[in-house]
Write a protein that holds these residues in place. Structure first.
Motif, PDB file in Angstrom:
ATOM      1  N   GLU A  59       2.356   8.383 -16.985  1.00  0.00           N
ATOM      2  CA  GLU A  59       2.142   7.441 -15.883  1.00  0.00           C
ATOM      3  C   GLU A  59       0.673   7.318 -15.499  1.00  0.00           C
ATOM      4  OE1 GLU A  59       4.727   8.482 -12.656  1.00  0.00           O
ATOM      5  OE2 GLU A  59       6.557   8.239 -13.843  1.00  0.00           O
ATOM      6  N   LYS A  60      -0.230   8.028 -16.248  1.00  0.00           N
ATOM      7  CA  LYS A  60      -1.644   8.065 -15.859  1.00  0.00           C
ATOM      8  C   LYS A  60      -2.604   7.680 -16.982  1.00  0.00           C
ATOM      9  CE  LYS A  60      -0.731   9.780 -11.753  1.00  0.00           C
ATOM     10  NZ  LYS A  60      -0.989   8.989 -10.513  1.00  0.00           N
ATOM     11  N   ASP A  84      12.270   4.482 -18.381  1.00  0.00           N
ATOM     12  CA  ASP A  84      13.046   3.384 -17.807  1.00  0.00           C
ATOM     13  C   ASP A  84      12.152   2.333 -17.158  1.00  0.00           C
ATOM     14  OD1 ASP A  84      12.162   4.894 -15.691  1.00  0.00           O
ATOM     15  OD2 ASP A  84      14.130   5.211 -14.776  1.00  0.00           O
ATOM     16  N   GLN A  85      10.855   2.407 -17.434  1.00  0.00           N
ATOM     17  CA  GLN A  85       9.906   1.451 -16.871  1.00  0.00           C
ATOM     18  C   GLN A  85       9.628   0.341 -17.889  1.00  0.00           C
ATOM     19  OE1 GLN A  85       8.723   2.139 -13.451  1.00  0.00           O
ATOM     20  NE2 GLN A  85      10.569   3.336 -13.941  1.00  0.00           N
ATOM     21  N   SER A  86       9.702  -0.906 -17.434  1.00  0.00           N
ATOM     22  CA  SER A  86       9.518  -2.041 -18.337  1.00  0.00           C
ATOM     23  C   SER A  86       8.340  -2.895 -17.871  1.00  0.00           C
ATOM     24  CB  SER A  86      10.794  -2.893 -18.377  1.00  0.00           C
ATOM     25  OG  SER A  86      10.646  -3.961 -19.287  1.00  0.00           O
ATOM     26  N   PHE A  87       7.515  -3.301 -18.834  1.00  0.00           N
ATOM     27  CA  PHE A  87       6.329  -4.091 -18.531  1.00  0.00           C
ATOM     28  C   PHE A  87       6.286  -5.323 -19.429  1.00  0.00           C
ATOM     29  CE2 PHE A  87       5.433   0.426 -17.891  1.00  0.00           C
ATOM     30  CZ  PHE A  87       5.040   0.440 -16.563  1.00  0.00           C
ATOM     31  N   PRO A 371      13.302   6.714 -24.643  1.00  0.00           N
ATOM     32  CA  PRO A 371      13.637   6.164 -23.316  1.00  0.00           C
ATOM     33  C   PRO A 371      14.620   7.018 -22.527  1.00  0.00           C
ATOM     34  CG  PRO A 371      13.627   4.411 -24.949  1.00  0.00           C
ATOM     35  CD  PRO A 371      13.455   5.700 -25.707  1.00  0.00           C
ATOM     36  N   SER A 372      15.469   7.773 -23.219  1.00  0.00           N
ATOM     37  CA  SER A 372      16.442   8.629 -22.537  1.00  0.00           C
ATOM     38  C   SER A 372      15.792   9.831 -21.860  1.00  0.00           C
ATOM     39  CB  SER A 372      17.487   9.134 -23.542  1.00  0.00           C
ATOM     40  OG  SER A 372      16.882  10.032 -24.480  1.00  0.00           O
TER      41      SER A 372
END
Length: 462
Positions: A59-60, A84-87, A371-372
């Protein structure tokens, strides 16, 4: 924003760092004392550590999410999934590539459910709110009754920049600029390859049954060539005394001469035979072989016996052939040294970008967490790129392959060997009594990578 190198005026080329004892570490004695030589195996199997990595690393940090030429025209977009983050990454009408959280600002519906596409706008299929390519809200269903100001509901931006033709994304909205994250030396050393002009000749994504760091470790050292890639020993002889290492903040580069020790078992004919086998692993080599064969023929004497005088090897002839061929195709390799004509430089850009690059081609391996969140699995993206004139680029370029059934795709020989070995390693790492790996001095880049990871997991990363 695209990063450009700011290079000081000087007579030398960036690639000459290899010949400068002040900039290139060499040999077993040069390993920094504070590197970690015992790696806890739980780092590859623990769900708790995987969660730490998500918060403190993924995340950084800046991550490669594709190539700029995938988004060739305004409206071209692709998605990037991190856990689980989508961009969404999209090229705007002003030709700028931007990134956004893939969620409508109304009720959070995904705007783009596919991997890629082309759109004039982003339209939410739930309540028909719309957004332009720059992320501005342009339409709200029955806006006069909604009580919502469009200016308050633009798409949420995420930092996106490009370098070397690659698109980088950072999930952290407060991230420092990519140029600062990479550092000026990384930018300067890679700029002369002109990777922004390379085209894609292989592009595969597949789930693997191993941790993402198993992949990074495997490609960070040549110690395994004897066991996994013996066919490469004809032309690559990883020797920690002749190899060169350079540590650049969170990142590193290492290289070893693309050559074998001269001796009775590796005379001129054996050296040449090794070069001829390289197309099985390096896709640009076939372009160089015609000129290479011409140069070899100059050294055949009576009875067709091949004799190389002092200073001439199959490696030096391949260097000449590579420069002659690429220059003859109208491509600019003037800023690259002779070593860079043949010798792959292995780059690690933290956290998960590994690349080998030489004149005319590069190959990347980019493993991402599954992703899991399962630490025993990952998704790897492997791709090859070549520097080609326009008429050849159109023929050679390929579309991405997404492997649905594990094991159904066959890679080129060396990559297939790595594919199989890494998953065997993960099976061994799951043994509970094996508490740590022991890293040798020949795996200096692996130790360096984990040294950087330690700082991130300790919350002390710059």
């Amino acid at each position: 924003m695209t990063i450009e190198a700011t290079r000081p005026t000087r007579p030398t080329r960036p690639g000459e760092w290899l010949d400068d004892p002040a900039t290139g570490l060499s040999g077993l004695r040069s390993a920094p004392a504070d590197f970690q030589w015992k790696i806890p195996t739980e780092r590859y199997t623990s769900p708790e550590i995987a969660l730490q990595e998500r918060k403190l690393v993924w995340e950084k940090t800046w991550q490669v999410v594709g190539r700029a030429d995938e988004l060739a025209k305004a409206g071209d977009w692709k998605t990037y999934q991190l856990f689980d983050q989508s961009f969404i990454v999209v090229r705007g009408r002003d030709d700028v590539i931007r990134g956004f959280v893939n969620a409508c600002r109304h009720r959070g519906n995904l705007l783009c459910a596919e991997r890629s596409g082309t759109s004039r706008q982003f339209l939410c299929q739930y309540h028909l709110w719309s957004y332009d390519l720059e992320g501005n809200c342009r339409g709200i269903l029955r806006e006069n009754l909604a009580g919502v100001d469009r200016a308050d509901v633009s798409l949420l931006p995420v930092p996106v920049e490009t370098f070397g033709g690659f698109i980088f994304l950072n999930p952290d909205p407060e991230a420092k600029p990519l140029a600062e994250y990479l550092g000026p030396e990384v930018v300067e050393l890679l700029q002369p390859y002109k990777m922004d002009q390379f085209i894609t000749v292989m592009d595969v994504e597949e789930p693997l049954e191993c941790n993402w760091k198993v992949v990074m470790d495997a490609f960070g050292e040549g110690y395994h060539i004897w066991g996994v890639h013996p066919q490469l020993l004809n032309v690559i002889f990883p020797d920690p005394e002749t190899g060169r290492y350079r540590f650049l903040g969170d990142h590193s580069v290492a290289t070893t001469p693309f050559d074998v020790p001269r001796g009775a078992q590796f005379g001129p004919e054996e050296q040449v035979a090794g070069i001829r086998k390289l197309p099985e692993t390096f896709p640009a080599i076939p372009l160089m072989l015609p000129r290479f064969e011409e140069l070899v023929a100059e050294y055949r004497g009576t009875g067709d016996i091949l004799v190389f005088p002092d200073g001439v090897t199959a490696r030096t002839l391949l260097q000449r052939a590579t420069r002659d061929t690429l220059t003859g195709m109208g491509l600019d390799v003037s800023e690259l040294t002779d070593n860079q004509m043949t010798d792959n430089q292995g780059w690690v850009l933290f956290p998960n970008f590994f690349m080998t690059v030489r004149a005319g081609e590069c190959h990347i391996v980019v493993p991402s967490p599954h992703p899991s969140g399962d630490p025993n699995r990952c998704i790897w993206h492997v791709a090859s790129y070549m520097y080609l004139p326009a008429e050849l680029a159109e023929v050679a370029k390929v579309e991405p392959t997404v492997v649905k059934e594990p094991g159904s795709h066959t890679y080129f020989e060396a990559l297939q060997q790595d594919y199989e070995q890494m998953q065997r390693q993960q099976a061994g790492l799951r043994n509970s009594r094996l508490e740590f790996e022991t890293i040798t001095r020949e795996e200096m880049v692996v130790a360096a990578f984990h040294h950087v990871l330690d700082r991130y997991l300790g919350g002390a990363a710059s």
